[in-house]
Write a protein that holds these residues in place. Sequence first.
Motif, short mmCIF file in Angstrom:
data_model
loop_
_atom_site.label_atom_id
_atom_site.label_comp_id
_atom_site.label_asym_id
_atom_site.label_seq_id
_atom_site.Cartn_x
_atom_site.Cartn_y
_atom_site.Cartn_z
N ARG A 1 -31.41 -41.67 -1.86
CA ARG A 1 -30.96 -41.92 -0.49
C ARG A 1 -32.16 -42.05 0.43
O ARG A 1 -33.27 -41.59 0.11
CB ARG A 1 -30.05 -40.79 0.00
N PRO A 2 -31.96 -42.65 1.62
CA PRO A 2 -33.07 -42.77 2.58
C PRO A 2 -33.42 -41.43 3.21
O PRO A 2 -32.59 -40.53 3.33
CB PRO A 2 -32.53 -43.74 3.64
N TYR A 3 -34.67 -41.32 3.61
CA TYR A 3 -35.17 -40.16 4.36
C TYR A 3 -34.41 -40.04 5.67
O TYR A 3 -34.08 -41.04 6.32
CB TYR A 3 -36.66 -40.37 4.60
N GLU A 4 -34.14 -38.80 6.09
CA GLU A 4 -33.45 -38.56 7.35
C GLU A 4 -34.29 -37.65 8.22
O GLU A 4 -34.81 -36.62 7.76
CB GLU A 4 -32.09 -37.90 7.09
N GLU A 5 -34.43 -38.04 9.49
CA GLU A 5 -35.10 -37.19 10.46
C GLU A 5 -34.13 -36.13 10.96
O GLU A 5 -32.91 -36.23 10.78
CB GLU A 5 -35.62 -38.02 11.63
N GLY A 6 -34.67 -35.10 11.62
CA GLY A 6 -33.81 -34.11 12.24
C GLY A 6 -32.97 -34.75 13.34
O GLY A 6 -33.43 -35.64 14.06
N SER A 7 -31.73 -34.32 13.47
CA SER A 7 -30.84 -34.93 14.46
C SER A 7 -31.12 -34.46 15.87
O SER A 7 -30.72 -35.11 16.83
CB SER A 7 -29.38 -34.61 14.10
N ARG A 8 -31.83 -33.35 16.02
CA ARG A 8 -32.17 -32.83 17.34
C ARG A 8 -33.66 -32.57 17.43
O ARG A 8 -34.32 -32.42 16.39
CB ARG A 8 -31.40 -31.53 17.63
N PRO A 9 -34.23 -32.54 18.65
CA PRO A 9 -35.67 -32.27 18.78
C PRO A 9 -36.05 -30.98 18.07
O PRO A 9 -35.31 -29.99 18.08
CB PRO A 9 -35.86 -32.16 20.30
N HIS A 10 -37.21 -31.00 17.43
CA HIS A 10 -37.79 -29.87 16.71
C HIS A 10 -37.09 -29.57 15.39
O HIS A 10 -37.47 -28.63 14.69
CB HIS A 10 -37.81 -28.60 17.59
N GLY B 1 -35.48 -32.00 9.53
CA GLY B 1 -34.85 -32.96 8.64
C GLY B 1 -35.41 -32.84 7.24
O GLY B 1 -35.60 -31.74 6.70
N ASP B 2 -35.71 -34.00 6.61
CA ASP B 2 -36.25 -34.00 5.25
C ASP B 2 -37.76 -33.76 5.20
O ASP B 2 -38.32 -33.61 4.11
CB ASP B 2 -35.95 -35.34 4.58
N ALA B 3 -38.43 -33.78 6.35
CA ALA B 3 -39.89 -33.72 6.36
C ALA B 3 -40.42 -32.45 5.70
O ALA B 3 -41.42 -32.49 4.97
CB ALA B 3 -40.40 -33.82 7.80
N GLN B 4 -39.77 -31.32 5.93
CA GLN B 4 -40.25 -30.06 5.36
C GLN B 4 -40.19 -30.09 3.84
O GLN B 4 -41.14 -29.68 3.16
CB GLN B 4 -39.42 -28.89 5.89
N ALA B 5 -39.09 -30.61 3.29
CA ALA B 5 -38.96 -30.66 1.83
C ALA B 5 -39.99 -31.58 1.21
O ALA B 5 -40.57 -31.28 0.15
CB ALA B 5 -37.55 -31.11 1.46
N VAL B 6 -40.26 -32.73 1.85
CA VAL B 6 -41.25 -33.66 1.32
C VAL B 6 -42.65 -33.05 1.38
O VAL B 6 -43.42 -33.12 0.41
CB VAL B 6 -41.21 -35.00 2.08
N ALA B 7 -42.99 -32.44 2.51
CA ALA B 7 -44.31 -31.81 2.64
C ALA B 7 -44.49 -30.72 1.60
O ALA B 7 -45.56 -30.60 0.98
CB ALA B 7 -44.49 -31.25 4.05
N GLU B 8 -43.47 -29.91 1.37
CA GLU B 8 -43.57 -28.84 0.38
C GLU B 8 -43.72 -29.41 -1.03
O GLU B 8 -44.48 -28.87 -1.85
CB GLU B 8 -42.34 -27.94 0.46
N LEU B 9 -43.01 -30.49 -1.33
CA LEU B 9 -43.13 -31.12 -2.65
C LEU B 9 -44.56 -31.59 -2.88
O LEU B 9 -45.16 -31.34 -3.94
CB LEU B 9 -42.17 -32.30 -2.76
N ASP C 1 -48.16 -30.35 6.96
CA ASP C 1 -46.92 -29.70 7.38
C ASP C 1 -45.86 -30.75 7.70
O ASP C 1 -46.12 -31.96 7.67
CB ASP C 1 -47.16 -28.76 8.56
N ALA C 2 -44.67 -30.27 8.02
CA ALA C 2 -43.54 -31.18 8.25
C ALA C 2 -43.79 -32.10 9.44
O ALA C 2 -43.45 -33.29 9.40
CB ALA C 2 -42.27 -30.37 8.48
#
Length: 701
Positions: free
Chosen positions: A6-15, A18-26, A42-43
């Motif tokens: 599936r496509p990457y998703e940003e957080g729906s609200r400021p701060h 979304g998926d950024a934290q999981a990708v950075a940790e991977l 970091d994310a």
Amino acid sequence: MALTIRPYEEGSRPHEEGDAQAVAELYNRHRDNPNPVAGGIDAAQLARELAERETATFLLALDDGRLVGTFGLFHHTGRRSARAGELIADMFFVHPAHRGGMVTGRLFTEAVEWMMRSGCLVLRLTVNPANTVAFRLYRRVGCVAVGRAVPGEDGNVELYNYIPLVLRSVFADLGEQATAALGSLTSFASVTASRDDELRSDVRVVDGIRTVDYCLSLGAFRLDATVDVDRGTVREARLTEPGGAVRALRIAQPPYRVRAPRGVPPYRFTEGALTCEVDGEDGTVSVLAAGHHGPVFVSTWPSCRAERPAGWREGEPRAITLEPVEGGVRVTERDGDETVTGTFTLQGGSLLQEFTRTGSATGRIFQTVGLRQGAFTDTEGRTYPIGLGVGVRDASEVVAASQVPLSGGLLTWQGSGVRVSLPADGRLRLVHSTLLERGLEPDADEVSRMRTEIDTGPVPPNRTTTATVTGTGTTTATVRDPTAPRRLEVEPAAGGVTVWQEGATKVLRSPYPRVRSYGYHPRWSAGLWVTRENSRHDRSAGLGWGVPAPGAWEAKHPLGLYAPHRGLCWEIATTDDGVRVDVHAPDTDRENVLWLTPHTAPEAAVIIESAGERWELASTDFRQTWARRASVRLSDGRWLHLAPAATTPSPSSSPSSSPYDELVLRATPSGLLLGGVSAGRESAWLLSVHDTPLPTLAPTT
């Protein structure tokens, strides 16, 4: 296994992350991730990177909801900028436990299908050729080499995949049965004829046009096509039906036009010891200083499209005009209703850049300081030797992770007779110690201004340095014991020296008769060898990694080799103190390099003399640095000394001399890689083993 793409998703609200934290940790969990940055990211940096790359799509592979892979398609990466119809694949990573399964194929196939739907039909990617699994995978799915076929300074080979272009160009004329066969395919690996994993270009020149050929299997049908790689179009195609009948296919033009280079020469102007050169194709500014090999400063063009800047390695050709002005040149680019104008002048030993634009008020450029030897001083007054990973972490793989220096201070690079300095104005990020990203924000008069001082005056006295290493012992050089036996073995099959011992001291590492990878070199065999490489200051690639050109070496004598197909030869002369290696190369615009893989511990002490200063480092302190002379601590505690035989780094009037001879030192997970680099047809290098490192330099006044 429940695999989902599936496509990457940003957080729906400021701060929200979304998926950024999981990708950075991977990425941070795995050292072999495709975009390594020391200390991790970091994310927020990951999210910013995806935004700044003008991401086309970023796909995630999840196994039962757990992230196990990523694949991104981008319009630019900071390093390079894609042409019309192209996308750059990057951040392609699969968790080690899922490699060799379906994750890799699914990510690649879904990315290509997305491309075809979007109208971008040429896929570009880079790969470390020493990662033979990845390299062979890309070759198996139809990726071809159209430029350099060996790794440049960044360690990667660039490959292109034109299969989406071929299929879309002929789709309307395939016929019902061939179209049905195409629709039943599940992987590109089953479509294209297998290509070998040799590091060579796939280009075939036809009627003066650079082309690559494809042979695709669509079930029982065979599709042969020829692609014009510079225009990004299919030249011809034919379909062979199951019964053997062959028919030419009508070619549909792609929904875009690739802007070809116009052959506009660069514009040059001079003030004193400085010469400014503006590229007539892409607007890149280069400043050269008398006595320095290569530009001392390079600045890219910002582009009418503020979100798509030119890369520091490559920018696409642009519709620019150049108009002389007093003390310099004015460059203008127009794209529809948007215009960017840059005025470049040399004023009192400074490069002044002034930009105005319509449309977007902002933009960004990349600037490279071309000094290889010398010292870098940051805005807090800390001084380091110039080098990758020294003082500033290398964030070239994730530009958003760059360091922001304190605003209001001065950044300075001091070389041998050249000093570059510029202010940190809050719009600047250090990608690494010699690569900057600059934001273009206009002043009140709507002009963005940048001034870079380039001083060619005398070098200041030695400074107290920041980089140190302990335990180097005395700094008085010792003389070799003449009774100690020396062993040297040269193997033509390996292309170099496979054994060098001084008494009990092993000087070189070599896997011969085996072949292994070393750093970004996929076929390392000798411990000392010679290659021809692109210029050390080549913008598009930089100096390579010692991958030899095809062809056999012949024994010139017991301690020398000759490559008749290249006219390259080298020989070793032994002395009481050590050995001298003389290199003789053809008269071309390339450089000859003497490479060594010294026998060191995983963390080795290194002492360099760089632009007249002595620095003490550990191999874990840097990724790459340059020097005039160097000492490396070997595994048994003794020191290998290296230096050019020429006594002066300035060019000689003799055409056979070795101008600007210098050493490059690279730290890799495999160990240290050392290179003696020369632009001359003839060069000579002195190598010797001692109990102590380089002597301390006498203070300058």
